[in-house]
Design a protein around this motif. Structure first.
Motif, PDB file in Angstrom:
ATOM      1  N   ARG A  42     -11.405  16.380   7.252  1.00 26.79           N
ATOM      2  CA  ARG A  42     -10.694  15.818   7.434  1.00 26.79           C
ATOM      3  C   ARG A  42      -9.397  17.533   6.283  1.00 26.79           C
ATOM      4  NH1 ARG A  42      -9.338  11.151   2.962  1.00 26.79           N
ATOM      5  NH2 ARG A  42     -11.023  11.565   2.887  1.00 26.79           N
ATOM      6  N   GLY A  43      -8.905  17.696   6.622  1.00 22.36           N
ATOM      7  CA  GLY A  43      -8.107  18.844   6.100  1.00 22.36           C
ATOM      8  C   GLY A  43      -8.820  20.171   6.810  1.00 22.36           C
ATOM      9  N   GLY A  44      -9.576  20.267   7.715  1.00 29.24           N
ATOM     10  CA  GLY A  44     -10.169  21.357   8.724  1.00 29.24           C
ATOM     11  C   GLY A  44     -10.115  22.262   7.889  1.00 29.24           C
ATOM     12  N   LEU A  45     -11.195  22.438   6.699  1.00 30.70           N
ATOM     13  CA  LEU A  45     -11.717  23.078   5.695  1.00 30.70           C
ATOM     14  C   LEU A  45     -10.986  24.459   5.127  1.00 30.70           C
ATOM     15  CD1 LEU A  45     -15.668  23.623   7.274  1.00 30.70           C
ATOM     16  CD2 LEU A  45     -14.536  21.737   5.514  1.00 30.70           C
ATOM     17  N   GLU A  46      -9.722  23.818   5.183  1.00 33.76           N
ATOM     18  CA  GLU A  46      -8.687  24.749   4.698  1.00 33.76           C
ATOM     19  C   GLU A  46      -9.361  25.770   2.990  1.00 33.76           C
ATOM     20  OE1 GLU A  46      -3.624  25.515   4.575  1.00 33.76           O
ATOM     21  OE2 GLU A  46      -4.913  23.744   5.844  1.00 33.76           O
ATOM     22  N   GLY A  47      -8.985  26.212   2.876  1.00 35.15           N
ATOM     23  CA  GLY A  47      -9.446  26.683   1.876  1.00 35.15           C
ATOM     24  C   GLY A  47     -10.870  26.743   1.553  1.00 35.15           C
ATOM     25  N   THR A  97     -11.725  27.906  -2.679  1.00 32.25           N
ATOM     26  CA  THR A  97     -10.787  28.738  -3.763  1.00 32.25           C
ATOM     27  C   THR A  97     -10.512  27.664  -4.079  1.00 32.25           C
ATOM     28  OG1 THR A  97      -9.904  29.232  -1.770  1.00 32.25           O
ATOM     29  CG2 THR A  97     -11.543  30.773  -1.908  1.00 32.25           C
ATOM     30  N   VAL A  98      -9.725  28.732  -4.842  1.00 35.50           N
ATOM     31  CA  VAL A  98      -8.710  27.769  -5.952  1.00 35.50           C
ATOM     32  C   VAL A  98      -7.693  27.781  -5.026  1.00 35.50           C
ATOM     33  CG1 VAL A  98      -7.297  27.998  -8.240  1.00 35.50           C
ATOM     34  CG2 VAL A  98      -9.406  28.858  -8.528  1.00 35.50           C
ATOM     35  N   GLY A  99      -6.928  25.854  -5.336  1.00 27.60           N
ATOM     36  CA  GLY A  99      -5.413  25.874  -4.363  1.00 27.60           C
ATOM     37  C   GLY A  99      -6.798  25.353  -3.336  1.00 27.60           C
ATOM     38  N   ALA A 100      -7.316  25.535  -2.584  1.00 27.67           N
ATOM     39  CA  ALA A 100      -8.143  24.324  -1.924  1.00 27.67           C
ATOM     40  C   ALA A 100      -7.990  22.545  -2.152  1.00 27.67           C
ATOM     41  CB  ALA A 100      -9.819  24.815  -1.559  1.00 27.67           C
ATOM     42  N   THR A 101      -7.601  22.176  -0.842  1.00 29.13           N
ATOM     43  CA  THR A 101      -8.496  20.195  -1.142  1.00 29.13           C
ATOM     44  C   THR A 101      -9.387  19.789  -0.703  1.00 29.13           C
ATOM     45  OG1 THR A 101      -5.684  20.151  -1.485  1.00 29.13           O
ATOM     46  CG2 THR A 101      -7.275  18.106  -0.572  1.00 29.13           C
ATOM     47  N   LEU A 102     -10.418  19.096  -1.036  1.00 34.61           N
ATOM     48  CA  LEU A 102     -11.352  18.613  -0.977  1.00 34.61           C
ATOM     49  C   LEU A 102     -11.580  17.404  -0.366  1.00 34.61           C
ATOM     50  CD1 LEU A 102     -12.379  21.074  -2.059  1.00 34.61           C
ATOM     51  CD2 LEU A 102     -14.891  20.483  -2.707  1.00 34.61           C
ATOM     52  N   TYR A 103     -11.953  16.874   0.640  1.00 36.60           N
ATOM     53  CA  TYR A 103     -11.955  15.761   0.909  1.00 36.60           C
ATOM     54  C   TYR A 103     -13.488  15.044   1.291  1.00 36.60           C
ATOM     55  CZ  TYR A 103      -7.478  16.520   2.960  1.00 36.60           C
ATOM     56  OH  TYR A 103      -5.730  16.642   2.462  1.00 36.60           O
ATOM     57  N   PRO A 104     -14.120  14.715   0.378  1.00 37.64           N
ATOM     58  CA  PRO A 104     -15.822  14.015  -0.251  1.00 37.64           C
ATOM     59  C   PRO A 104     -15.750  13.069   1.311  1.00 37.64           C
ATOM     60  CG  PRO A 104     -14.008  13.431  -1.574  1.00 37.64           C
ATOM     61  CD  PRO A 104     -13.489  14.142  -1.725  1.00 37.64           C
ATOM     62  N   ALA A 105     -17.084  12.716   1.513  1.00 40.28           N
ATOM     63  CA  ALA A 105     -17.028  12.016   2.646  1.00 40.28           C
ATOM     64  C   ALA A 105     -16.933  10.219   1.806  1.00 40.28           C
ATOM     65  CB  ALA A 105     -19.606  11.979   3.048  1.00 40.28           C
ATOM     66  N   GLU A 106     -17.456  10.608   0.386  1.00 41.33           N
ATOM     67  CA  GLU A 106     -17.122   9.608  -0.487  1.00 41.33           C
ATOM     68  C   GLU A 106     -16.064   9.675  -1.471  1.00 41.33           C
ATOM     69  OE1 GLU A 106     -20.391   7.469  -1.510  1.00 41.33           O
ATOM     70  OE2 GLU A 106     -20.751   6.543   0.312  1.00 41.33           O
ATOM     71  N   GLY A 133     -16.872  16.177   3.170  1.00 43.38           N
ATOM     72  CA  GLY A 133     -17.270  15.881   4.222  1.00 43.38           C
ATOM     73  C   GLY A 133     -18.007  16.463   5.833  1.00 43.38           C
ATOM     74  N   LEU A 134     -18.894  17.107   5.129  1.00 48.71           N
ATOM     75  CA  LEU A 134     -19.529  17.726   6.871  1.00 48.71           C
ATOM     76  C   LEU A 134     -20.571  16.513   6.746  1.00 48.71           C
ATOM     77  CD1 LEU A 134     -19.357  21.110   6.251  1.00 48.71           C
ATOM     78  CD2 LEU A 134     -18.883  19.775   8.507  1.00 48.71           C
ATOM     79  N   GLY A 135     -21.455  15.383   5.462  1.00 49.40           N
ATOM     80  CA  GLY A 135     -22.519  15.073   5.360  1.00 49.40           C
ATOM     81  C   GLY A 135     -23.092  13.552   4.442  1.00 49.40           C
ATOM     82  N   LYS A 136     -23.624  13.445   3.989  1.00 45.35           N
ATOM     83  CA  LYS A 136     -24.043  13.037   2.933  1.00 45.35           C
ATOM     84  C   LYS A 136     -24.713  13.341   1.803  1.00 45.35           C
ATOM     85  CE  LYS A 136     -22.819   8.588   5.950  1.00 45.35           C
ATOM     86  NZ  LYS A 136     -23.699   7.011   6.004  1.00 45.35           N
ATOM     87  N   SER A 137     -25.486  14.258   2.033  1.00 43.28           N
ATOM     88  CA  SER A 137     -26.107  14.577   1.159  1.00 43.28           C
ATOM     89  C   SER A 137     -25.977  15.270  -0.202  1.00 43.28           C
ATOM     90  CB  SER A 137     -26.721  15.837   1.773  1.00 43.28           C
ATOM     91  OG  SER A 137     -27.476  16.700   0.696  1.00 43.28           O
ATOM     92  N   HIS A 138     -26.159  15.160  -0.975  1.00 41.64           N
ATOM     93  CA  HIS A 138     -25.923  15.938  -2.508  1.00 41.64           C
ATOM     94  C   HIS A 138     -26.896  16.451  -3.392  1.00 41.64           C
ATOM     95  CE1 HIS A 138     -22.777  16.379  -5.283  1.00 41.64           C
ATOM     96  NE2 HIS A 138     -23.634  16.489  -5.933  1.00 41.64           N
TER      97      HIS A 138
END
Length: 816
Positions: A42-47, A97-106, A133-138
């Protein structure tokens, strides 16, 4: 049906963009309804970029935080506060980077902003895999092993490729295209490119280590059955590539064994099923009809009652699957399964279709089987799936391939004449191009030796593979040629001609319906769409609709949906009730819908039933909202009667009116044409409204739309504006109560046909002053002569004649 662009590119080279491919497929008959872009993350890792941690030191005011500086490319070094325990100088990391939107796994997406954390500036975020959003590990941030320079887009590092999914509206006749392979075959013909069929040469069948005896008792319902045993498998999650492929077309991964069977089905169009070999009692697989009334629990946990016509795949003691439709819960692959029996068969489309309809089960497998899969492709699909299972689940082939095919299904063989190709397409196409199209569609030219030689210019024979169930005659071959050649490539002749001239063109039904719908919308009506299924008990409330004429539903979902409706009244009342219960009490609605009934005279099959399109109008509540300008006023009969008259006028229908007396209306009016009621309007019997839980007054109009369209005339009548003035004269007539205005109007128009243009009633009075059983009509008469100005003498003579006929035939007393 969903088709993945990336998946297609594994089968055929497609440098073209997805939009072009979509248009190409639509042109050839595989209508692409939409092209949806699918992002692997999700988001295509843009930013997000690859960053290099230049410095790292403890945060002065927080023991668990680190203060870092990170090179994010283009000589830009930014401060970032990081809470991960494994961050260190010299690492390559992923930086949002500043302005990027993150789509976490949860959790919800969030945007990166400049911030101060415990007094230290932070302009970005060093990411863990679950945070993007690439996996579940934290457990900590992602530390990259790469030589890519700082500033490289993260999408490039992870080699993320966007996919596009075609939503194809597959028509029932195109069973051959119900897979990626089938769609690629059309593209091969359209683009004249080779296909890359996955190889199964690596498949090696050993001696039977775990033999399973297969018996086909009903070869008519199962002409071909294949199977093989695979031992030593480990059931678990599928690899990422397999999961992504299934998710892209809307499927949910289950486990590696089941996922492979689904993958091959959507790749090749051949459904397969994997059985837990431990559940095959007696090591026997028997393809036979079910016992009447046998109970069977399918994979979804529901118990089904089987019929004797249902084909099953059974073991020595009980059914394991409903053939071609659904597997059973007992024999399905489980986490503990280590040995499977993989089945790939060809089931009769008729058998699967009947079973699917009787049991009310629709699956991806039944969708394909009931349309017709390739009887010559099931063994190839079996080997393809077996090799994929070895790849993703381990194990080994533990038996020879079972292939029971007692009577091969033959291809369709017939002659095609070039003169018929030219005649039906409308132009002559190069003969070699025709042959290339057919061969790319797997349609063989059986007269290869005559290709280009004597007789070639007259005709040729084709051998059509049996999976092309829609190509069985010469016209079908011509259709295949034309859809690949392109309809747009057939030029329009400069000299067009038709076989006949239509003196009486048929009206455009859809346009007329739209015109009337717009007319009603302009008058404040809203369109509704209600269910054609309704309660059988509604017809018990009135004798106007006979219960014995109901059309019952054999596989009804409930008693409330037990019969086809005989009228739009009750479904319309239910719609009113729904809105009234939500405090929407002032309603004007209409619906175009079909009504159904048995024919009173009976009949067999379809001839025993009839269906007609009707237009229903319902009004209830107030005419208009209450405001300071006007008080609320209840709607009445004339609101609806006026709307019906507008519709009839729009269609050029001149109908007579007469009173209606039945148990549907408390009172009403019928508009008659050729002694048939084309529309009825009235106040709904409160008993019927109450049955639909409507407690307020409702007016209903029923218009026989199909019949009106038969009487509609597209001829528009025009007349000049009158040159001579019209004259109005009024009469007050005292009559018996049973005399209607309609009788007055008809008598007046029959008496004076030349200059009497219009008759209208503008007042009605009943009271003691005129006597019991009497009423008074105040009637206006509009007179006009198109040839000359009316004189007083002519007007007086006409009115005298009208008064005399009213007195004589209606017993009227003319009030002076």
């Amino acid at each position: 049906m969903k088709i993945s662009y990336s998946w297609l590119k594994k089968i055929i080279d497609l440098p073209e963009d997805p939009d072009y491919i979509g248009k190409l497929l639509t042109r050839s008959g595989l209508e692409v309804e939409s092209v949806e872009e699918i992002e692997p993350v999700r988001g295509g890792l843009e930013g997000m970029v690859v960053g290099y941690v230049v410095t790292c030191e403890k945060h002065p005011d927080a023991d668990k935080l680190s203060k870092t500086t990170v090179d994010i490319g283009s000589d830009i070094i930014v401060p970032i506060v990081c809470g991960a325990p494994n961050v260190a100088a010299g690492q390559k990391v992923i930086v949002a980077t500043v302005g990027a939107t993150l789509y976490p796994a949860e959790g919800e997406p969030f945007k990166i902003k400049k911030a101060k954390i415990r007094g230290e500036a932070s302009e970005g975020m060093i990411c863990a895999e679950d945070e993007i959003g690439l996996g579940k590990s934290h457990a900590g941030i992602m530390v990259l092993d790469t030589n890519l320079p700082a500033g490289t887009p993260a999408a490039k590092y992870f080699n993320l490729e966007k996919d596009f999914v075609f939503e194809i509206g597959l028509t029932p006749n195109r069973a051959d295209a119900a897979s990626h392979w089938g769609v690629a075959r059309d593209l091969r013909a359209l683009l004249n490119r080779d296909l890359h069929l996955p190889s199964v040469e690596a498949f090696k069948a050993p001696e039977n280590e775990f033999p399973i005896a297969v018996t086909v008792e009903n070869s008519e319902a199962c002409p071909r059955f294949g199977g093989v045993v695979i031992d030593g498998v480990t059931v678990g999650e599928s690899p990422e590539w397999l999961q992504k492929a299934l998710i892209s077309i809307g499927l949910s991964p289950i486990n590696n064994i089941v996922d492979v069977t689904n993958y091959v089905m959507h790749e090749l169009g051949q459904p397969l099923h994997a059985f837990d070999a431990a559940a095959i009692a007696g090591n026997q697989v028997i393809v036979k009809n079910a016992a009447e009334g046998a109970k069977f629990v399918t994979l979804d946990g529901q118990e089904r009652t089987l019929q004797a016509t249902n084909l099953t795949i059974s073991n020595a003691t009980e059914p394991m699957a409903i053939a071609g439709v659904f597997g059973g819960s007992k024999s399905g692959v489980k986490d503990s399964t280590t040995r499977i029996f993989l089945e790939s068969a060809y089931f009769s489309p008729v058998s699967v279709r009947k079973t699917s309809q009787v049991l009310g089960i629709k699956t991806d497998a039944s969708f394909r089987f009931e349309r017709g899969v390739n009887p010559d492709g099931n063994i190839y699909a079996l080997k393809r799936a077996a090799l994929l299972i070895l790849e993703v689940a381990g194990g080994k082939i533990a038996s020879s391939v079972t292939d029971i095919y007692p009577q091969a299904i033959q291809p369709f063989d017939f002659e095609v004449k070039y003169k018929n190709i030219d005649r039906l397409i409308g132009k002559s196409i190069d003969r070699h191009f025709i042959h290339r199209i057919l061969q790319n569609l797997d349609i063989k030219i059986t007269q290869e030796s005559n290709y280009g030689h004597e007789g070639f210019e007259e005709s040729f024979r084709v051998s059509v593979p049996p999976y092309r169930v829609d190509v069985q005659r010469e016209a079908d071959i011509i259709e295949e040629i034309l859809r690949i050649y392109g309809f747009e490539n057939v030029e329009i002749s400069e000299h067009l001609s038709t076989d006949f001239l239509a003196s009486f063109p048929q009206p455009d039904k859809e346009r007329l319906q739209t015109d009337v719908a717009r007319l009603l919308a302009a008058n404040g009506f809203n369109e509704i769409l209600t269910n054609s299924l309704t309660k059988a008990t509604y017809t018990d409330l009135t004798e106007s609709f006979k219960s014995e004429l109901n059309v019952p539903i054999l596989n009804r979902l409930s008693e409330d949906l037990g019969v086809m409706r005989q009228t739009l009244l009750f479904s319309g009342l239910e719609a009113l009730a729904y809105n009234i219960n939500r405090r929407q009490k002032d309603l004007k609605v209409f619906e175009f819908g079909k009504v159904y009934s048995r024919k009173p005279e009976g009949g067999e099959g379809q001839k025993a039933y009839q269906e007609e399109l009707h237009l229903a109008l319902l009004v209830t509540g107030d005419k208009h909202p209450e405001s300071w300008q006007a008080k609320a006023e209840k709607t009445d009969f004339f609101v609806l009667a006026g709307a019906v008259q507008q519709i009839l006028a729009r269609l050029g229908i001149n109908a007579e009116q007469q009173a209606v007396q039945n148990d549907i209306f408390s009172y009403g009016l019928a508009f008659m044409l050729n002694n048939r009621a084309v529309a009825t309007v009235g106040l709904v019997n409160p008993k019927l409204a109450k049955a639909a839980e409507v407690k307020q007054t409702v007016f209903f109009a029923d218009i026989a739309w199909d019949y009106l369209l038969k009487k509609y005339s597209a001829k528009h009548k025009f007349q000049d504006v009158a040159k001579f003035p019209e004259v109005r004269r009024d009469l007050s007539l005292v009559l018996d109560k049973q005399v209607s205005f309609d009788q007055i109007k008809k008598l007046a128009l029959r008496t004076e046909k030349k200059i009497l243009q219009q008759v209208n009633v503008f007042d009605v009075y009943e009271g003691d002053n005129i006597g019991a059983g009497k009423k008074s009509y105040s009637v206006s008469f509009t007179l006009q002569d198109e040839a000359q100005t009316l004189t007083d003498a002519v007007i007086d003579k006409t009115m005298t004649r009208l008064m005399e006929v009213f007195e004589k035939e209606l017993g009227a007393v003319i009030r002076k």
